[in-house]
Design an enzyme around this catalytic site. Sequence first.
Site, PDB file in Angstrom:
ATOM      1  N   ILE A  73     -63.124  -8.994  27.664  1.00  0.00           N
ATOM      2  CA  ILE A  73     -64.257  -9.419  27.017  1.00  0.00           C
ATOM      3  C   ILE A  73     -64.490  -9.412  25.513  1.00  0.00           C
ATOM      4  CG2 ILE A  73     -65.376  -7.041  26.960  1.00  0.00           C
ATOM      5  CD1 ILE A  73     -67.780  -8.319  28.508  1.00  0.00           C
TER       6      ILE A  73
ATOM      7  N   ASN B 224     -51.667   0.352  28.037  1.00  0.00           N
ATOM      8  CA  ASN B 224     -52.070   1.609  27.099  1.00  0.00           C
ATOM      9  C   ASN B 224     -52.398   2.627  28.294  1.00  0.00           C
ATOM     10  OD1 ASN B 224     -52.108   0.023  24.837  1.00  0.00           O
ATOM     11  ND2 ASN B 224     -54.446  -0.590  25.296  1.00  0.00           N
TER      12      ASN B 224
ATOM     13  N   GLY C 277     -54.312   4.750  23.724  1.00  0.00           N
ATOM     14  CA  GLY C 277     -55.405   3.947  23.548  1.00  0.00           C
ATOM     15  C   GLY C 277     -56.162   3.176  24.840  1.00  0.00           C
ATOM     16  N   GLN C 278     -55.882   4.004  25.864  1.00  0.00           N
ATOM     17  CA  GLN C 278     -56.506   3.385  27.220  1.00  0.00           C
ATOM     18  C   GLN C 278     -58.097   3.750  27.040  1.00  0.00           C
ATOM     19  OE1 GLN C 278     -54.821   5.113  30.699  1.00  0.00           O
ATOM     20  NE2 GLN C 278     -56.213   3.965  32.063  1.00  0.00           N
ATOM     21  N   SER C 279     -59.044   2.624  27.289  1.00  0.00           N
ATOM     22  CA  SER C 279     -60.244   3.065  27.440  1.00  0.00           C
ATOM     23  C   SER C 279     -61.021   2.783  28.694  1.00  0.00           C
ATOM     24  CB  SER C 279     -60.892   2.225  26.298  1.00  0.00           C
ATOM     25  OG  SER C 279     -60.758   0.585  26.444  1.00  0.00           O
TER      26      SER C 279
ATOM     27  N   HIS D  87     -53.989  -1.355  34.155  1.00  0.00           N
ATOM     28  CA  HIS D  87     -53.968  -2.630  33.700  1.00  0.00           C
ATOM     29  C   HIS D  87     -53.155  -3.090  32.799  1.00  0.00           C
ATOM     30  CE1 HIS D  87     -56.824  -0.360  31.132  1.00  0.00           C
ATOM     31  NE2 HIS D  87     -56.645  -1.217  29.943  1.00  0.00           N
ATOM     32  N   LEU D  88     -52.749  -4.320  32.747  1.00  0.00           N
ATOM     33  CA  LEU D  88     -51.569  -4.991  32.127  1.00  0.00           C
ATOM     34  C   LEU D  88     -52.364  -6.029  31.201  1.00  0.00           C
ATOM     35  CD1 LEU D  88     -48.412  -5.349  31.510  1.00  0.00           C
ATOM     36  CD2 LEU D  88     -48.377  -7.130  33.274  1.00  0.00           C
ATOM     37  N   HIS D  89     -52.203  -5.828  29.983  1.00  0.00           N
ATOM     38  CA  HIS D  89     -52.691  -6.913  29.029  1.00  0.00           C
ATOM     39  C   HIS D  89     -51.775  -7.892  28.827  1.00  0.00           C
ATOM     40  CE1 HIS D  89     -56.239  -4.499  27.051  1.00  0.00           C
ATOM     41  NE2 HIS D  89     -55.502  -3.374  27.423  1.00  0.00           N
TER      42      HIS D  89
HETATM   43  P1  5GP Z   1     -57.735  -0.528  27.345  1.00  0.00           P
HETATM   44  O1  5GP Z   1     -58.467  -0.195  25.992  1.00  0.00           O
HETATM   45  O2  5GP Z   1     -58.035   0.435  28.506  1.00  0.00           O
HETATM   46  O3  5GP Z   1     -56.279  -0.492  27.281  1.00  0.00           O
HETATM   47  O4  5GP Z   1     -58.037  -1.925  27.850  1.00  0.00           O
HETATM   48  C1  5GP Z   1     -59.400  -2.104  28.388  1.00  0.00           C
HETATM   49  C2  5GP Z   1     -60.083  -3.565  27.828  1.00  0.00           C
HETATM   50  O5  5GP Z   1     -61.101  -4.038  28.853  1.00  0.00           O
HETATM   51  C3  5GP Z   1     -60.341  -3.781  26.594  1.00  0.00           C
HETATM   52  O6  5GP Z   1     -59.621  -4.798  25.937  1.00  0.00           O
HETATM   53  C4  5GP Z   1     -61.687  -4.283  26.833  1.00  0.00           C
HETATM   54  O7  5GP Z   1     -62.084  -5.334  25.752  1.00  0.00           O
HETATM   55  C5  5GP Z   1     -61.794  -4.802  28.112  1.00  0.00           C
HETATM   56  N1  5GP Z   1     -63.015  -4.619  28.883  1.00  0.00           N
HETATM   57  C6  5GP Z   1     -63.909  -3.545  29.003  1.00  0.00           C
HETATM   58  N2  5GP Z   1     -65.123  -3.986  29.693  1.00  0.00           N
HETATM   59  C7  5GP Z   1     -64.994  -5.248  30.233  1.00  0.00           C
HETATM   60  C8  5GP Z   1     -65.857  -5.905  30.946  1.00  0.00           C
HETATM   61  O8  5GP Z   1     -66.861  -5.419  31.318  1.00  0.00           O
HETATM   62  N3  5GP Z   1     -65.289  -7.061  31.238  1.00  0.00           N
HETATM   63  C9  5GP Z   1     -64.105  -7.789  30.523  1.00  0.00           C
HETATM   64  N4  5GP Z   1     -63.906  -8.813  30.943  1.00  0.00           N
HETATM   65  N5  5GP Z   1     -63.226  -6.872  29.952  1.00  0.00           N
HETATM   66  C10 5GP Z   1     -63.510  -5.758  29.644  1.00  0.00           C
END
Ligand code: 5GP
Length: 115
Positions: free
Chosen positions: A32, A88, A94-96, A101-103
């Site tokens: 997103i 992450n 930096g996991q949110s 998940h794999l970016h």
């Molecule tokens: P993290 O920060 O945990 O490695 O990655 C989480 C990712 O999920 C972030 O890049 C964030 O932009 C994405 N994300 C969070 N909420 C949503 C959502 O509701 N929809 C989509 N498509 N991506 C999301």
Amino acid sequence: MASDCIFCRIAAGEIPAKLVREDENVVAFRDIDPKAPTHVVVIPRRHIASVNDLEPGDAALLGEIFLAAKEIAREEGIAASGYRLVVNTGRDGGQSVDHIHLHLLGGRRHSWPPG
Ligand code: 5GP
Ligand code: ZN
């Protein structure tokens, strides 16, 4: 499914997302808040909170996630130019979102070391 998990809800179709691929075990959708021209998030349908929660029986599922990323990279036209795959993990990683998940990031040059 963890009903309070945003990625479980995306996988279940409860929250809209731009899906790029889905099969029995794996779902991929556009981030997103993209950090690169191509930024796809690849997840298992099953809720696993992080790498810290992986078990030996998850090995094949992880392989499916990587194979999905490879196929998406080809479809997105970044296989030859290259891309970065990132998982992450935890606070310092930096996991949110606490659903593993794999970016898949591509379409621009990525620096090393990461920030
Ligand atoms: P993290 O920060 O945990 O490695 O990655 C989480 C990712 O999920 C972030 O890049 C964030 O932009 C994405 N994300 C969070 N909420 C949503 C959502 O509701 N929809 C989509 N498509 N991506 C999301
Ligand atoms: Zn989840």
